[in-house]
Design an enzyme around this catalytic site. Structure first.
Site, PDB file in Angstrom:
ATOM      1  N   LEU A   1       2.860  -4.540   7.663  1.00  0.00           N
ATOM      2  CA  LEU A   1       2.808  -5.209   8.968  1.00  0.00           C
ATOM      3  C   LEU A   1       2.929  -6.719   8.799  1.00  0.00           C
ATOM      4  O   LEU A   1       3.516  -7.411   9.629  1.00  0.00           O
ATOM      5  CB  LEU A   1       1.481  -4.890   9.664  1.00  0.00           C
ATOM      6  CG  LEU A   1       1.231  -3.437  10.068  1.00  0.00           C
ATOM      7  CD1 LEU A   1      -0.221  -3.268  10.493  1.00  0.00           C
ATOM      8  CD2 LEU A   1       2.167  -3.044  11.203  1.00  0.00           C
TER       9      LEU A   1
ATOM     10  N   SER B   1      -0.349 -14.824   1.040  1.00  0.00           N
ATOM     11  CA  SER B   1      -0.208 -15.308  -0.331  1.00  0.00           C
ATOM     12  C   SER B   1      -0.813 -14.357  -1.359  1.00  0.00           C
ATOM     13  O   SER B   1      -0.294 -14.216  -2.467  1.00  0.00           O
ATOM     14  CB  SER B   1      -0.856 -16.684  -0.463  1.00  0.00           C
ATOM     15  OG  SER B   1      -2.227 -16.615  -0.096  1.00  0.00           O
TER      16      SER B   1
ATOM     17  N   ALA C   1      -2.072 -10.964  -0.540  1.00  0.00           N
ATOM     18  CA  ALA C   1      -2.034  -9.539  -0.220  1.00  0.00           C
ATOM     19  C   ALA C   1      -1.104  -9.279   0.961  1.00  0.00           C
ATOM     20  O   ALA C   1      -0.592 -10.214   1.591  1.00  0.00           O
ATOM     21  CB  ALA C   1      -3.449  -9.043   0.110  1.00  0.00           C
ATOM     22  N   GLN C   2      -0.911  -7.990   1.250  1.00  0.00           N
ATOM     23  CA  GLN C   2      -0.164  -7.599   2.441  1.00  0.00           C
ATOM     24  C   GLN C   2      -0.897  -6.457   3.126  1.00  0.00           C
ATOM     25  O   GLN C   2      -1.724  -5.773   2.519  1.00  0.00           O
ATOM     26  CB  GLN C   2       1.268  -7.196   2.078  1.00  0.00           C
ATOM     27  CG  GLN C   2       1.392  -6.040   1.123  1.00  0.00           C
ATOM     28  CD  GLN C   2       2.822  -5.924   0.576  1.00  0.00           C
ATOM     29  OE1 GLN C   2       3.457  -6.918   0.219  1.00  0.00           O
ATOM     30  NE2 GLN C   2       3.336  -4.694   0.541  1.00  0.00           N
ATOM     31  N   VAL C   3      -0.602  -6.247   4.407  1.00  0.00           N
ATOM     32  CA  VAL C   3      -1.345  -5.277   5.218  1.00  0.00           C
ATOM     33  C   VAL C   3      -0.421  -4.159   5.677  1.00  0.00           C
ATOM     34  O   VAL C   3       0.680  -4.416   6.198  1.00  0.00           O
ATOM     35  CB  VAL C   3      -1.993  -5.964   6.434  1.00  0.00           C
ATOM     36  CG1 VAL C   3      -2.729  -4.934   7.301  1.00  0.00           C
ATOM     37  CG2 VAL C   3      -2.954  -7.054   5.978  1.00  0.00           C
TER      38      VAL C   3
ATOM     39  N   LYS D   1      -5.369  -3.533   3.522  1.00  0.00           N
ATOM     40  CA  LYS D   1      -4.980  -4.779   2.854  1.00  0.00           C
ATOM     41  C   LYS D   1      -4.874  -4.502   1.356  1.00  0.00           C
ATOM     42  O   LYS D   1      -5.855  -4.107   0.728  1.00  0.00           O
ATOM     43  CB  LYS D   1      -6.030  -5.853   3.143  1.00  0.00           C
ATOM     44  CG  LYS D   1      -5.738  -7.219   2.555  1.00  0.00           C
ATOM     45  CD  LYS D   1      -6.808  -8.214   3.008  1.00  0.00           C
ATOM     46  CE  LYS D   1      -6.601  -9.593   2.408  1.00  0.00           C
ATOM     47  NZ  LYS D   1      -7.647 -10.553   2.864  1.00  0.00           N
TER      48      LYS D   1
ATOM     49  N   ASP E   1     -11.418 -20.432   6.583  1.00  0.00           N
ATOM     50  CA  ASP E   1      -9.963 -20.297   6.674  1.00  0.00           C
ATOM     51  C   ASP E   1      -9.559 -19.829   8.078  1.00  0.00           C
ATOM     52  O   ASP E   1      -8.852 -18.833   8.236  1.00  0.00           O
ATOM     53  CB  ASP E   1      -9.464 -19.304   5.616  1.00  0.00           C
ATOM     54  CG  ASP E   1      -7.980 -19.461   5.321  1.00  0.00           C
ATOM     55  OD1 ASP E   1      -7.403 -20.499   5.707  1.00  0.00           O
ATOM     56  OD2 ASP E   1      -7.394 -18.546   4.720  1.00  0.00           O
TER      57      ASP E   1
END
Length: 471
Positions: free
Chosen positions: A157, A161, A163-165, A179, A316
């Protein structure tokens, strides 16, 4: 200069590579990664040396402060920012995180760097292949994604930097967001942090006024925590508990996705799937029947509670890490508008503020609001700015020049985001660059993170205001 940078690169690379292999969970894989270290370090050394040479050559013989010097410095900043951006993309991993840090330090680092990084670092993050995702699952869960979940979308989705989901569905039918950390990032981070330090230390050696070693120290401290997704899960639950225990009046308006602990590991985090709008999506928020000004107020209240009352702060809070939906099961409306609920994502980076720091920080903001020059100085000194840089510290916090900070007018701290405001701030940032570097060097890292958090929140509120006025 080139020889000095290359020699430092090789020495540092040997040490970093050895450390990475020694502490890796998969030494053979890390050994393969380290085989690519020499060209990586040469890229770093070449970039650092080229940037240093560009500044020296471009400004040679020009008198500081003259129009020619200002123009040459601007061009050198822009070229150097583009070189650093390209290095971040080519190396990936922690380098992307470095670029994102820089993008959020508006008026603290040169504007050319901020704008260059901001235009790209949140949009061109690396994407792991499905084969790499399966490798992470195999190592951490002992099974493939299709076995762990009844459904798993191989197309992410979103990617960031670290990880990806992916969207997935559990065996009991719950839709979740998974994640997944980029493969081998834990191993390469040791090398990346060391080589980032090489660039910063080389530039500082050549230009003593360029002292951003604190940024490397911060990444070195925060990266291991952000790479541990179980730590992130614990942070998310502590955040919820703090609101329920210490801020019950606002707790219902703050939401954190549920963590599925049995489907999570240090590199895989399975959470409740959230169907909501990004915090700066003004059009989408209004379509939900929510006023953007109510969203802005809620974000400000939530982080004020964290900073001044909880002492446990999400550091963040950029737009991608906050979402908005209507407050569930809420029948109350204000002039036909629904009340918002703020959803907080990405809990990897938190800082704890002790009681004394919270009191001093709150007292400083009170002094800033009331333009109390004596109290501004007193509390700035308590927070580490020193008597000589208290005015600069106040300016960095408020993004206003000192004459505006101590102006007794009610609206003396208001930033309307106009081009005049930006031009004035950019001028001051360029003029006092060495002093800003010194200020950041001496401030405690927890205060540096508060500056970053402050800048993120200001950017979100500015985006809401700007887009609202444009609608």
């Amino acid at each position: 200069m080139w020889r000095r940078a290359a020699t430092a690169a090789l020495a540092l690379g040997a040490g970093a590579g050895g450390a990475a292999i020694a502490y890796s969970d998969d030494p053979s894989a890390t050994l393969k990664i380290c085989a690519h270290l020499p060209p990586r370090l040469l890229r770093d050394a070449a970039t650092a040396a080229t940037i240093a040479f560009d500044y020296q050559y471009s400004l040679w013989g020009l008198d500081p402060g003259t129009p020619a010097w200002v123009s040459a410095k601007h061009d050198a900043h822009l070229r150097s920012a583009n070189r650093l951006q390209e290095l971040c993309f080519r190396n990936g991993g922690i380098y992307i995180k470095l670029g994102q840090h820089i993008a959020q330090l508006e008026y603290v680092v040169p504007e050319e760097y901020v704008q260059t990084m901001r235009a790209s670092m949140l949009k061109r993050c690396p994407v792991s292949s499905y084969e790499q995702v399966c490798r992470v699952f195999g190592k951490d869960m002992g099974e493939s994604p299709e076995t762990v979940f009844v459904e798993f979308d191989p197309v992410p989705l979103a990617s960031a930097s670290l990880a990806q989901v992916h969207a997935a569905r559990t065996h009991d039918g719950q839709k979740v967001a998974v994640k997944v950390q980029h493969d081998h990032l834990t191993d390469t981070s040791v090398i990346d942090i060391a080589t980032v330090g090489l660039i910063v230390n080389t530039l500082h050696y050549i230009f003593p006024s360029f002292d951003y070693r604190w940024l490397v120290d911060e990444i070195r401290e925060s990266a291991p925590k952000e790479l541990d997704f179980l730590n992130e899960a614990k942070n998310s639950e502590k955040c919820v508990q703090n609101f329920r225990r210490l801020s019950p009046h606002i707790a219902g308006s703050i939401y954190v996705p549920k963590v599925y602990w049995t489907l999570s590991s240090s590199r895989i985090l399975t959470m409740e799937f959230m169907d909501a709008k990004e915090v700066t999506d003004v059009k989408g928020i209004k379509e939900l029947g929510i006023r953007p000004v109510d969203v802005s107020n809620l974000v400000s209240k939530a982080f004020s509670e964290m900073i001044f009352k909880h002492g446990f702060v999400h550091c963040d809070p950029h737009a991608a890490n906050m979402m908005i939906r209507p407050l569930p099961q809420d029948s109350k409306k204000t002039f036909g508008w629904r009340r918002p609920q703020l959803i907080l994502l990405d809990h990897g980076l938190y800082k704890e503020l002790d009681y004394a720091t919270r009191i001093s920080y709150a007292s400083l903001w009170k002094a800033l609001v009331f333009a109390d020059e004596k109290s501004i100085k007193e509390n700035s000194v308590k927070l580490g700015a020193g008597e000589d840089l208290h005015a600069l510290f106040a300016g960095v916090l408020t993004m206003r020049p000192w004459k505006s900070v101590i102006d007794p007018a009610v609206d003396h701290l208001v930033l309307d985001g106009s081009s005049n405001d930006r031009s004035e701030l950019q001028m001051y940032a360029s003029l006092y660059f060495p002093q800003i570097s010194e200020l950041l060097r001496r401030l405690p890292r927890v205060i540096l993170l508060m500056l970053k958090t402050n800048d993120c929140l200001r950017s979100v509120n500015h985006a809401l205001l700007k887009k609202l006025l444009a609608c």
